[in-house]
Scaffold this active site. Sequence first.
Site, PDB file in Angstrom:
ATOM      1  N   LEU A 108       0.874  -1.375  -0.021  1.00  0.00           N
ATOM      2  CA  LEU A 108      -0.066  -0.006  -0.137  1.00  0.00           C
ATOM      3  C   LEU A 108       0.948   1.172   0.011  1.00  0.00           C
ATOM      4  O   LEU A 108       0.314   2.310  -0.371  1.00  0.00           O
ATOM      5  CB  LEU A 108      -0.887  -0.045   1.189  1.00  0.00           C
ATOM      6  CG  LEU A 108      -2.140  -1.014   1.282  1.00  0.00           C
ATOM      7  CD1 LEU A 108      -2.677  -1.011   2.478  1.00  0.00           C
ATOM      8  CD2 LEU A 108      -3.002  -0.737  -0.027  1.00  0.00           C
ATOM      9  N   HIS A 149       5.971  -9.893   5.003  1.00  0.00           N
ATOM     10  CA  HIS A 149       6.054  -8.507   4.377  1.00  0.00           C
ATOM     11  C   HIS A 149       5.705  -7.440   5.611  1.00  0.00           C
ATOM     12  O   HIS A 149       6.437  -6.459   5.540  1.00  0.00           O
ATOM     13  CB  HIS A 149       5.187  -8.583   3.368  1.00  0.00           C
ATOM     14  CG  HIS A 149       4.959  -7.090   2.426  1.00  0.00           C
ATOM     15  ND1 HIS A 149       5.068  -6.865   1.279  1.00  0.00           N
ATOM     16  CD2 HIS A 149       4.472  -5.907   2.867  1.00  0.00           C
ATOM     17  CE1 HIS A 149       4.923  -5.415   0.863  1.00  0.00           C
ATOM     18  NE2 HIS A 149       4.583  -4.892   1.829  1.00  0.00           N
TER      19      HIS A 149
HETATM   20 ZN    ZN Z   1       3.914  -3.121   2.445  1.00  0.00          ZN
END
Ligand code: ZN
Length: 179
Positions: A108, A149
């Site tokens: 994002l 992540h």
């Molecule tokens: Zn990320």
Amino acid sequence: MDSEIIVNKEKLENSPLEINYLGDRSLRQSAKRVSKVDNDIRQLVRKMLQTMYTADGIGLAAPQVTVQKQVIVIDCEPDNSATPPLVLINPTIKDYSNDTCLFQEGCLSIPGVYLDVKRPSTIEVAYKDENGRPQTLQAQELLSRAIQHEIDHLEGKLMVDYLSTLKRDRIRNKLNKRI
Ligand code: ZN
């Protein structure tokens, strides 16, 4: 008393929290451990979840919204209202599988960029849930990848760090033009 995290998976017109993009300093700092899982943390979790759903993501780490705390939210099935999201506070990877897999990731904080990242296939992660209870989880496939992540974000690491310098500069130039 447990307070349940009730989150509406609907997408809002305005995101409750602003997401930082590549180049923002807060994405490069290490997040601090949460000493107590209290209502302030649960409020943060709620806002992070709503921000993630609104942005069409499957994971979000607190440094992405300028909060330097070890808090992660994940939902690999954001369109399924029956599955609850996962909240990981102070997560630590306890074990990795030796086998790795290459899979495309998005972030994002780096919109529109998808990169193949090689990571261990399976992990075991210890963390506290939104009620402060210690938990352990064996994760594989997409969930394993999402957790790895997001834990990277808590250490100031981004998916572009897995690339060669040349490729990384190319992506940064592309993004600088857009943002
Ligand atoms: Zn990320």
